[in-house]
Design an enzyme around this catalytic site. Sequence first.
Site, PDB file in Angstrom:
ATOM      1  N   VAL A  52       0.833  -1.208   0.000  1.00  0.00           N
ATOM      2  CA  VAL A  52       0.000   0.000   0.000  1.00  0.00           C
ATOM      3  C   VAL A  52       0.870   1.262   0.000  1.00  0.00           C
ATOM      4  CG1 VAL A  52      -1.793   1.295   1.233  1.00  0.00           C
ATOM      5  CG2 VAL A  52      -1.928  -1.196   1.082  1.00  0.00           C
ATOM      6  N   CYS A  53       1.957   1.249   0.754  1.00  0.00           N
ATOM      7  CA  CYS A  53       2.857   2.409   0.769  1.00  0.00           C
ATOM      8  C   CYS A  53       3.469   2.634  -0.605  1.00  0.00           C
ATOM      9  CB  CYS A  53       3.955   2.230   1.808  1.00  0.00           C
ATOM     10  SG  CYS A  53       3.337   2.204   3.507  1.00  0.00           S
ATOM     11  N   THR A  54       3.824   1.558  -1.287  1.00  0.00           N
ATOM     12  CA  THR A  54       4.378   1.684  -2.627  1.00  0.00           C
ATOM     13  C   THR A  54       3.339   2.280  -3.569  1.00  0.00           C
ATOM     14  OG1 THR A  54       5.888  -0.166  -2.243  1.00  0.00           O
ATOM     15  CG2 THR A  54       5.447   0.426  -4.536  1.00  0.00           C
ATOM     16  N   LEU A  57       2.903   6.158  -2.587  1.00  0.00           N
ATOM     17  CA  LEU A  57       3.991   7.062  -2.955  1.00  0.00           C
ATOM     18  C   LEU A  57       4.244   7.064  -4.460  1.00  0.00           C
ATOM     19  CD1 LEU A  57       6.457   6.789   0.047  1.00  0.00           C
ATOM     20  CD2 LEU A  57       4.491   8.282  -0.286  1.00  0.00           C
TER      21      LEU A  57
END
Length: 159
Positions: A52-54, A57
């Site tokens: 999810v962070c990938t 961002l």
Amino acid sequence: MAIPETGSAAPGFTLPGMIVRDGVRTDAEYSLAAEVGRPVVLAFYPGDATPVCTAQLCSYQQELDDFRDLGAVVWGISPQGLDSHEGFARDASLAFPLLSDVGGDVIRAYGVHVPGLGLRRSVFVIGPDGLVRWRHVGLVGLRFPRAEVIRDQIEQLVE
């Protein structure tokens, strides 16, 4: 600490960070006070190289030129160290600074610390005047504001 209210002064900070440009890592200190006069997007994310962070961002990376055209800077902030950030930035082709809040002081100052879990995925738009102009604080870690939503908030600041 409490989450800063819209219209209140953004908690100031200086953190170590790094950016990878043209394959070269550059480390620096990043200070919110040094950015007064232009909008700053603070994207708090739980962990480097997680799915999810990938996605989050990378979506901001796709809009980075639009953010820059509006005079805004984008900083990612998480509790991992600079070496972890470097690997993430290289693998995800991120070209904006990733700041390291290993001690969690800034995460706590923005009220997004969750004991035992780390932090809530959150985005703050700080106006050129140093005030919190918009915020999105996730209740569940899987949701994040789209880059277009953030861009719309910045556009309102610079009109």
